[in-house]
Write a protein that holds these residues in place. Structure first.
Motif, PDB file in Angstrom:
ATOM      1  N   ALA A 113     -49.428 -79.343 -21.483  1.00  0.00           N
ATOM      2  CA  ALA A 113     -48.587 -78.835 -22.636  1.00  0.00           C
ATOM      3  C   ALA A 113     -47.969 -77.325 -22.133  1.00  0.00           C
ATOM      4  CB  ALA A 113     -49.581 -78.362 -23.803  1.00  0.00           C
ATOM      5  N   GLN A 114     -48.551 -76.598 -21.218  1.00  0.00           N
ATOM      6  CA  GLN A 114     -48.120 -75.363 -20.667  1.00  0.00           C
ATOM      7  C   GLN A 114     -46.826 -75.790 -20.043  1.00  0.00           C
ATOM      8  OE1 GLN A 114     -51.270 -73.950 -18.727  1.00  0.00           O
ATOM      9  NE2 GLN A 114     -52.091 -72.407 -20.095  1.00  0.00           N
ATOM     10  N   ASP A 115     -46.964 -76.738 -19.109  1.00  0.00           N
ATOM     11  CA  ASP A 115     -45.534 -77.052 -18.139  1.00  0.00           C
ATOM     12  C   ASP A 115     -44.602 -77.684 -19.171  1.00  0.00           C
ATOM     13  OD1 ASP A 115     -47.030 -76.790 -16.096  1.00  0.00           O
ATOM     14  OD2 ASP A 115     -47.615 -78.928 -15.637  1.00  0.00           O
ATOM     15  N   ALA A 116     -44.748 -78.426 -20.292  1.00  0.00           N
ATOM     16  CA  ALA A 116     -43.724 -78.809 -21.153  1.00  0.00           C
ATOM     17  C   ALA A 116     -42.968 -77.649 -21.769  1.00  0.00           C
ATOM     18  CB  ALA A 116     -44.264 -79.721 -22.241  1.00  0.00           C
ATOM     19  N   ALA A 117     -43.789 -76.675 -22.194  1.00  0.00           N
ATOM     20  CA  ALA A 117     -43.210 -75.516 -22.978  1.00  0.00           C
ATOM     21  C   ALA A 117     -42.635 -74.589 -21.851  1.00  0.00           C
ATOM     22  CB  ALA A 117     -44.353 -74.605 -23.617  1.00  0.00           C
ATOM     23  N   TYR A 118     -43.010 -74.412 -20.770  1.00  0.00           N
ATOM     24  CA  TYR A 118     -42.137 -73.664 -19.753  1.00  0.00           C
ATOM     25  C   TYR A 118     -41.077 -74.319 -19.304  1.00  0.00           C
ATOM     26  CZ  TYR A 118     -41.467 -71.688 -15.244  1.00  0.00           C
ATOM     27  OH  TYR A 118     -40.550 -71.171 -14.101  1.00  0.00           O
ATOM     28  N   ARG A 119     -40.985 -75.586 -19.038  1.00  0.00           N
ATOM     29  CA  ARG A 119     -39.956 -76.313 -18.679  1.00  0.00           C
ATOM     30  C   ARG A 119     -38.820 -76.334 -19.696  1.00  0.00           C
ATOM     31  NH1 ARG A 119     -42.122 -81.123 -18.155  1.00  0.00           N
ATOM     32  NH2 ARG A 119     -42.830 -80.556 -16.205  1.00  0.00           N
ATOM     33  N   ARG A 159     -45.857 -65.320 -19.699  1.00  0.00           N
ATOM     34  CA  ARG A 159     -47.248 -64.904 -19.486  1.00  0.00           C
ATOM     35  C   ARG A 159     -48.045 -65.177 -20.645  1.00  0.00           C
ATOM     36  NH1 ARG A 159     -44.138 -60.503 -17.379  1.00  0.00           N
ATOM     37  NH2 ARG A 159     -44.374 -59.153 -19.023  1.00  0.00           N
ATOM     38  N   ALA A 160     -47.800 -64.892 -21.775  1.00  0.00           N
ATOM     39  CA  ALA A 160     -48.543 -65.208 -22.748  1.00  0.00           C
ATOM     40  C   ALA A 160     -48.902 -66.739 -23.043  1.00  0.00           C
ATOM     41  CB  ALA A 160     -48.038 -64.924 -24.089  1.00  0.00           C
ATOM     42  N   LEU A 161     -47.917 -67.497 -22.477  1.00  0.00           N
ATOM     43  CA  LEU A 161     -48.075 -69.036 -22.707  1.00  0.00           C
ATOM     44  C   LEU A 161     -49.323 -69.263 -21.641  1.00  0.00           C
ATOM     45  CD1 LEU A 161     -47.281 -72.034 -23.426  1.00  0.00           C
ATOM     46  CD2 LEU A 161     -45.670 -71.666 -21.197  1.00  0.00           C
ATOM     47  N   PHE A 162     -49.014 -68.852 -20.388  1.00  0.00           N
ATOM     48  CA  PHE A 162     -50.275 -69.251 -19.530  1.00  0.00           C
ATOM     49  C   PHE A 162     -51.488 -68.537 -19.556  1.00  0.00           C
ATOM     50  CE2 PHE A 162     -46.377 -70.967 -17.521  1.00  0.00           C
ATOM     51  CZ  PHE A 162     -46.758 -72.328 -17.246  1.00  0.00           C
ATOM     52  N   ALA A 181     -46.146 -65.615 -29.656  1.00  0.00           N
ATOM     53  CA  ALA A 181     -45.107 -65.980 -31.168  1.00  0.00           C
ATOM     54  C   ALA A 181     -44.478 -64.632 -31.367  1.00  0.00           C
ATOM     55  CB  ALA A 181     -46.243 -65.950 -32.277  1.00  0.00           C
ATOM     56  N   THR A 182     -44.983 -63.450 -31.044  1.00  0.00           N
ATOM     57  CA  THR A 182     -44.243 -62.090 -30.979  1.00  0.00           C
ATOM     58  C   THR A 182     -43.217 -61.837 -29.854  1.00  0.00           C
ATOM     59  OG1 THR A 182     -46.506 -61.038 -31.734  1.00  0.00           O
ATOM     60  CG2 THR A 182     -44.591 -59.566 -30.788  1.00  0.00           C
ATOM     61  N   SER A 183     -43.351 -62.524 -28.754  1.00  0.00           N
ATOM     62  CA  SER A 183     -42.573 -62.400 -27.899  1.00  0.00           C
ATOM     63  C   SER A 183     -41.269 -63.047 -27.916  1.00  0.00           C
ATOM     64  CB  SER A 183     -43.221 -62.727 -26.495  1.00  0.00           C
ATOM     65  OG  SER A 183     -44.155 -62.154 -26.027  1.00  0.00           O
ATOM     66  N   ILE A 184     -41.325 -64.180 -28.844  1.00  0.00           N
ATOM     67  CA  ILE A 184     -40.095 -65.022 -29.100  1.00  0.00           C
ATOM     68  C   ILE A 184     -39.625 -64.995 -30.577  1.00  0.00           C
ATOM     69  CG2 ILE A 184     -40.964 -66.928 -27.376  1.00  0.00           C
ATOM     70  CD1 ILE A 184     -41.746 -68.516 -29.783  1.00  0.00           C
ATOM     71  N   ALA A 185     -40.174 -63.750 -31.043  1.00  0.00           N
ATOM     72  CA  ALA A 185     -39.742 -63.647 -32.626  1.00  0.00           C
ATOM     73  C   ALA A 185     -38.381 -63.348 -32.715  1.00  0.00           C
ATOM     74  CB  ALA A 185     -40.529 -62.559 -33.148  1.00  0.00           C
ATOM     75  N   ALA A 195     -50.820 -76.209 -26.244  1.00  0.00           N
ATOM     76  CA  ALA A 195     -51.271 -75.501 -24.921  1.00  0.00           C
ATOM     77  C   ALA A 195     -52.267 -74.478 -25.538  1.00  0.00           C
ATOM     78  CB  ALA A 195     -50.405 -74.798 -24.224  1.00  0.00           C
ATOM     79  N   PHE A 196     -52.161 -73.964 -26.786  1.00  0.00           N
ATOM     80  CA  PHE A 196     -53.112 -73.123 -27.134  1.00  0.00           C
ATOM     81  C   PHE A 196     -54.396 -73.819 -28.050  1.00  0.00           C
ATOM     82  CE2 PHE A 196     -49.167 -70.481 -27.624  1.00  0.00           C
ATOM     83  CZ  PHE A 196     -49.407 -69.877 -26.374  1.00  0.00           C
ATOM     84  N   ASN A 197     -54.132 -75.017 -28.652  1.00  0.00           N
ATOM     85  CA  ASN A 197     -55.341 -75.802 -28.859  1.00  0.00           C
ATOM     86  C   ASN A 197     -56.188 -76.593 -28.095  1.00  0.00           C
ATOM     87  OD1 ASN A 197     -54.509 -75.039 -31.474  1.00  0.00           O
ATOM     88  ND2 ASN A 197     -53.271 -76.613 -31.799  1.00  0.00           N
TER      89      ASN A 197
END
Length: 205
Positions: free
Chosen positions: A141-147, A164-167, A175-179, A196-198
């Protein structure tokens, strides 16, 4: 009944213009390109964020005819297709013979296991899958979001903080970073990152 998850998603700039199976998305993208010759459209696998390249030359039927065979397969009907011919081996288990390279000491150990080398290897793989299932799911999930984010939002505000927050597994900071990102990009990034968070598998009714 749960809705079938989208297989692909297409973006024109900041906007998501279509989502669904590849044929639906390819048709929508081609129609958009016919209306807007200079449109820049990106199509992603909705689960992995792998980019999907489509040859948009010609008419809509031309484009659809060039799609991968899996995208052209008709929906299943009540009349089942005849079973494929079975080769030697153990077809009920779906066993596939492939080459495995090991050191002599590995083969010696496997030969001493109950059921022999093949049974022992299958058991080891199954145990490893169960042990690392949660970590593997998060990593994918992290890889997919990062890609997705690196392809379409690499120049957005707070991009590096979001990565950084993702990983780091910090959904609030993510969520705050991409607001401030465009709504469609933000929505899809959140959807990808949620997996990735669940850390626990989601139950589906």
């Amino acid at each position: 009944m749960n809705a079938k998850p989208d297989a692909t998603i297409a973006f024109e700039g900041d906007r998501a213009i279509a989502s669904g199976d590849l044929r639906e998305v390819a048709r929508a993208a081609k129609e958009r390109l016919d209306r807007r010759k200079g449109a820049a459209i990106l199509i992603f696998d909705a689960a992995t964020s792998a980019p999907i390249d489509i040859d948009f030359r010609g008419s809509v039927p031309d484009v659809l005819a060039r799609l991968p065979e899996t995208a052209k397969a008709p929906a299943a009907t009540d009349q089942a297709a005849p079973p494929a011919a079975r080769g030697p081996g153990r077809p009920k288990l779906g066993v596939v013979a492939r080459e495995v390279t090991l050191l002599p000491r590995h083969w010696d150990w496997l030969a001493q296991q109950r059921g022999g080398a093949s049974v022992a290897l299958r058991r080891l793989v199954d145990e490893a899958r169960r042990t690392h299932e949660g970590k593997d799911r998060v990593r994918h999930a992290q890889d997919a979001a990062y890609r997705f984010m690196s392809t379409i939002a690499g120049n957005r505000p707070n991009y590096e903080a979001a990565i950084r927050a993702l990983f780091a597994g910090e959904p609030v900071r993510f969520a705050t970073s991409i607001a401030e990102w465009p709504a469609d990009i933000r929505k899809h990034a959140l959807k990808l990152a949620e997996r990735a968070f669940n850390h626990e598998p989601q139950a589906h009714g």
